[in-house]
Design a protein around this motif. Structure first.
Motif, short mmCIF file in Angstrom:
data_model
loop_
_atom_site.label_atom_id
_atom_site.label_comp_id
_atom_site.label_asym_id
_atom_site.label_seq_id
_atom_site.Cartn_x
_atom_site.Cartn_y
_atom_site.Cartn_z
N ILE A 43 31.22 36.90 42.85
CA ILE A 43 31.88 35.87 43.67
C ILE A 43 33.23 36.40 44.15
O ILE A 43 33.58 36.26 45.33
CB ILE A 43 32.04 34.56 42.87
N ARG A 44 33.99 37.02 43.25
CA ARG A 44 35.29 37.56 43.63
C ARG A 44 35.15 38.68 44.67
O ARG A 44 35.93 38.76 45.61
CB ARG A 44 36.05 38.06 42.39
N ARG A 45 34.13 39.50 44.52
CA ARG A 45 33.89 40.57 45.49
C ARG A 45 33.53 39.97 46.84
O ARG A 45 34.01 40.43 47.89
CB ARG A 45 32.78 41.51 45.01
N ASP A 57 43.16 34.87 37.81
CA ASP A 57 43.57 35.71 38.93
C ASP A 57 44.10 34.81 40.05
O ASP A 57 43.49 34.69 41.11
CB ASP A 57 42.39 36.55 39.41
N GLY A 58 45.20 34.13 39.77
CA GLY A 58 45.78 33.22 40.75
C GLY A 58 45.27 31.80 40.66
O GLY A 58 45.68 30.95 41.43
N VAL A 59 44.36 31.54 39.75
CA VAL A 59 43.79 30.20 39.58
C VAL A 59 43.89 29.79 38.12
O VAL A 59 43.56 30.58 37.23
CB VAL A 59 42.31 30.15 40.04
N VAL A 68 46.05 26.65 42.34
CA VAL A 68 45.67 27.89 43.02
C VAL A 68 46.89 28.52 43.69
O VAL A 68 47.65 27.83 44.38
CB VAL A 68 44.58 27.61 44.08
N GLU A 69 47.04 29.82 43.50
CA GLU A 69 48.05 30.60 44.22
C GLU A 69 47.33 31.71 44.97
O GLU A 69 46.56 32.46 44.37
CB GLU A 69 49.06 31.25 43.27
#
Length: 142
Positions: A12-14, A45-47, A116-117
């Motif tokens: 999903i991240r990819r 990872d930002g979340v 979320v960032e």
């Protein structure tokens, strides 16, 4: 019935990295997952996973100042810029009755929440995103 195997978080991240301009809602649909699953794959990872405590959130948002409130479905997108003020809380329903942001909210529908960032060059964009039990977005604050 969809027999596809859901992608693993790293897949999903990819997919997000490979499709940076695709809206989350659209990318999730392409991957056969809910939008909440797409966001959750980025936890750490930002979340950050947060409790969707609607009444606490609404009463605290006024202090944040001007934000964009976003609610959407298949047919419409509703975006309003303003302050979350004149908040009325409750277990069955809550309301924001401000000049620019006027909302009716049903807290029991909010099942998942995320802070979320996202980096966009040198800029960091922050949001709070809330989803129902099926992973459909119910409200976002940017």
């Amino acid at each position: 019935m969809d027999q596809r195997v859901k992608p693993a978080p790293h897949e999903i991240r990819r997919a997000r990295t490979d499709n940076p301009k695709t809206r989350e809602r659209d990318l999730a649909a392409q991957l056969g997952i809910s939008e909440a699953e797409l966001v959750a794959a980025h936890c750490g990872d930002g979340v950050v996973l947060i409790e969707p405590r609607v009444n606490d959130l609404l009463t605290g948002l006024e202090a944040v100042g001007e934000v964009m409130a976003l609610t959407r479905n298949e047919s419409a997108v509703h975006e309003k810029i303003g302050v979350y003020d004149k908040v009325v809380t409750g277990n069955h329903n809550a309301m924001v009755l401000g000049e620019n942001i006027d909302l009716r909210i049903f807290p029991k529908v909010w099942a998942h929440g995320f802070a979320v960032e996202k980096r966009d060059g040198d800029e960091i964009r922050r949001s709070l995103q809330f989803f129902d039990a099926a992973g459909e977005a119910v409200h976002k604050v940017h």
